[in-house]
Design an enzyme around this catalytic site. Structure first.
Site, mmCIF file in Angstrom:
data_model
loop_
_atom_site.group_PDB
_atom_site.id
_atom_site.type_symbol
_atom_site.label_atom_id
_atom_site.label_comp_id
_atom_site.label_asym_id
_atom_site.label_seq_id
_atom_site.Cartn_x
_atom_site.Cartn_y
_atom_site.Cartn_z
ATOM 1 N N GLU A 179 2.513 0.293 17.202
ATOM 2 C CA GLU A 179 2.409 -0.725 17.880
ATOM 3 C C GLU A 179 3.719 -0.932 18.937
ATOM 4 O O GLU A 179 3.714 -1.768 19.865
ATOM 5 C CB GLU A 179 2.568 -2.253 16.815
ATOM 6 C CG GLU A 179 1.385 -2.205 16.125
ATOM 7 C CD GLU A 179 0.117 -2.832 17.203
ATOM 8 O OE1 GLU A 179 0.488 -3.689 18.044
ATOM 9 O OE2 GLU A 179 -1.033 -2.541 16.883
ATOM 10 N N ALA B 183 9.506 -2.565 3.734
ATOM 11 C CA ALA B 183 9.148 -3.854 3.743
ATOM 12 C C ALA B 183 9.313 -4.522 4.987
ATOM 13 O O ALA B 183 10.035 -4.196 5.946
ATOM 14 C CB ALA B 183 10.110 -4.729 2.846
ATOM 15 N N GLN C 191 0.909 -1.235 -0.009
ATOM 16 C CA GLN C 191 0.295 0.047 0.131
ATOM 17 C C GLN C 191 0.700 1.210 -0.105
ATOM 18 O O GLN C 191 0.728 2.206 -0.944
ATOM 19 C CB GLN C 191 -0.963 0.092 1.211
ATOM 20 C CG GLN C 191 -1.775 1.260 1.465
ATOM 21 C CD GLN C 191 -2.429 1.528 2.803
ATOM 22 O OE1 GLN C 191 -3.639 1.261 2.646
ATOM 23 N NE2 GLN C 191 -1.721 1.454 3.838
ATOM 24 N N SER D 279 5.916 1.791 13.611
ATOM 25 C CA SER D 279 4.502 1.772 13.901
ATOM 26 C C SER D 279 4.274 2.060 15.341
ATOM 27 O O SER D 279 4.934 1.858 16.221
ATOM 28 C CB SER D 279 4.299 0.196 13.733
ATOM 29 O OG SER D 279 3.042 -0.090 14.184
ATOM 30 N N TYR E 204 5.033 -8.536 16.218
ATOM 31 C CA TYR E 204 5.249 -7.487 15.336
ATOM 32 C C TYR E 204 5.743 -6.209 16.179
ATOM 33 O O TYR E 204 6.939 -5.565 15.798
ATOM 34 C CB TYR E 204 3.851 -7.082 14.648
ATOM 35 C CG TYR E 204 4.008 -5.815 13.536
ATOM 36 C CD1 TYR E 204 4.545 -6.086 12.446
ATOM 37 C CD2 TYR E 204 3.550 -4.631 14.080
ATOM 38 C CE1 TYR E 204 4.848 -4.806 11.550
ATOM 39 C CE2 TYR E 204 3.439 -3.514 13.150
ATOM 40 C CZ TYR E 204 4.022 -3.775 11.832
ATOM 41 O OH TYR E 204 3.906 -2.733 11.102
#
Length: 343
Positions: free
Chosen positions: A146, A100, A26, A144, A168
């Site tokens: 996260e 990536a 995306q 992120s 992750y």
């Protein structure tokens, strides 16, 4: 709503060169379009697989003035340091955008080793390659929200303590801190874009947001009877992906490398996302949505909402798309796709 990029006048100057890992994703596809509009030569790393479909980049492949003239793809896995070093040496990019990695949070519980191998160690190997290059390009690593996991404060900013609770998030935290280390210890121009959730019609269908918009579109067309989800309580800060890649580019143009939180500063629940998506097709989500514990994660982050003040003040960047605008764009795109599957 269409994002219009602003082109740069390159005149007689050589084209700036960028390399993007994760170019078929995306963010990679939107970033490719942005950089090409700004006059870049763009190189992308892609995984070699049995599928040759690159749907997000299809329009660029069909443009004979761009593909293999200003846009080039190279095959390489993130753990293939020899091939990556060869590509970087040959392309000699001015800017590297490292997007990536295994990016599905829920899936990271199923494949934690793979997640850490590519998201954490893949980034470290990339940093080591850049460190040894005679011409060191600028680096942007996509981090992120996260990494904050269950934060002690809300909203979160660049100084918030990292407390990841997913494989992750832990892998991203490692990669993020390594990027900061290489900037501070080895002098690399290396930035972390700490991205909160950002969506678009190009979001993968395994992600809950796209699952919702696609489900709402399919149900409205009579192609699907119900939508099965896990928890509806999680709070997220959702932005629009094309705006976030603009911020990534601005980070690389700043005179000093640094880390930035990219967010809207507003949080919504998955239930809010559902309600907005089904209202877009004039339906009540409560009549079609079922919950299944199988889709709940073993550990879930708490309310994540970012503070984008630093990006606003130093980069002049601010997210402008509302949740309703983002969801409506996604639903309309999915309706069009389902009604015209051959296009």
């Amino acid at each position: 709503m269409k994002i219009t990029w602003t082109s740069a006048d390159t005149g007689t100057h050589p084209l700036p060169i960028a390399l993007i890992t994760g170019i078929t994703g995306q963010d990679g596809s939107y970033l490719s379009e942005l950089l090409l509009e700004k006059g870049y030569e763009v190189h992308g790393l892609v995984r070699r697989s049995s599928s040759i479909s690159r749907t997000r980049l299809e329009s660029l492949f069909q443009d004979k003035a761009i593909y293999e003239k200003r846009l080039f793809l190279h095959y390489a896995e993130l753990d293939d340091t020899t091939t990556i070093r060869r590509i970087l040496t040959s392309a000699a990019p001015d800017e590297v955008y490292h997007l990536a990695g295994q990016s599905h949070v829920g899936l990271s519980f199923e494949i934690p080793e793979t997640t850490c191998q590519f998201t954490a160690m893949g980034t470290l190997k990339f940093l080591e390659i850049l460190r040894d290059l005679p011409k060191q390009p600028k680096l942007l690593h996509i981090s992120s929200s996260e990494i904050f996991g269950r934060p002690s404060i809300t909203p979160q900013n660049e100084s918030t303590e990292c407390r990841p609770v997913t494989p992750y998030g832990i892998a991203k935290n490692f990669a993020t801190q390594m990027v900061t280390l290489y900037r501070e210890s080895f002098g690399l121009f290396a930035c972390n874009a700490i991205c909160y959730n950002h969506e678009s019609p190009r979001r993968g269908e395994s992600f809950v947001t796209r699952k919702i918009t696609l489900g709402a579109a399919a149900i409205s067309l009579g192609l699907q009877d119900e939508l099965v989800l896990g928890s509806l309580d999680a709070q997220r800060d959702w932005g629009y992906a094309p705006e976030y890649v603009e911020a990534m580019w601005l980070m690389m143009q700043h005179e000093q490398a640094d880390d930035y939180v990219l967010s809207t500063g507003t949080s919504h629940s998955i239930e809010d996302f559902l309600d907005t998506a089904f209202r877009a097709v004039e339906l009540d989500w409560r009549a079609f949505v079922k919950q299944d514990d199988r889709y709940r994660r073993p550990a879930e982050v708490s309310r994540l909402v970012g503070d984008p003040t630093k990006a606003q003040e130093r980069l002049g960047w601010k997210a402008s798309y509302s949740l309703e605008q983002i969801v409506n764009v996604m639903v309309q795109s999915d309706l069009k796709m389902l009604q015209n599957p051959s296009n």
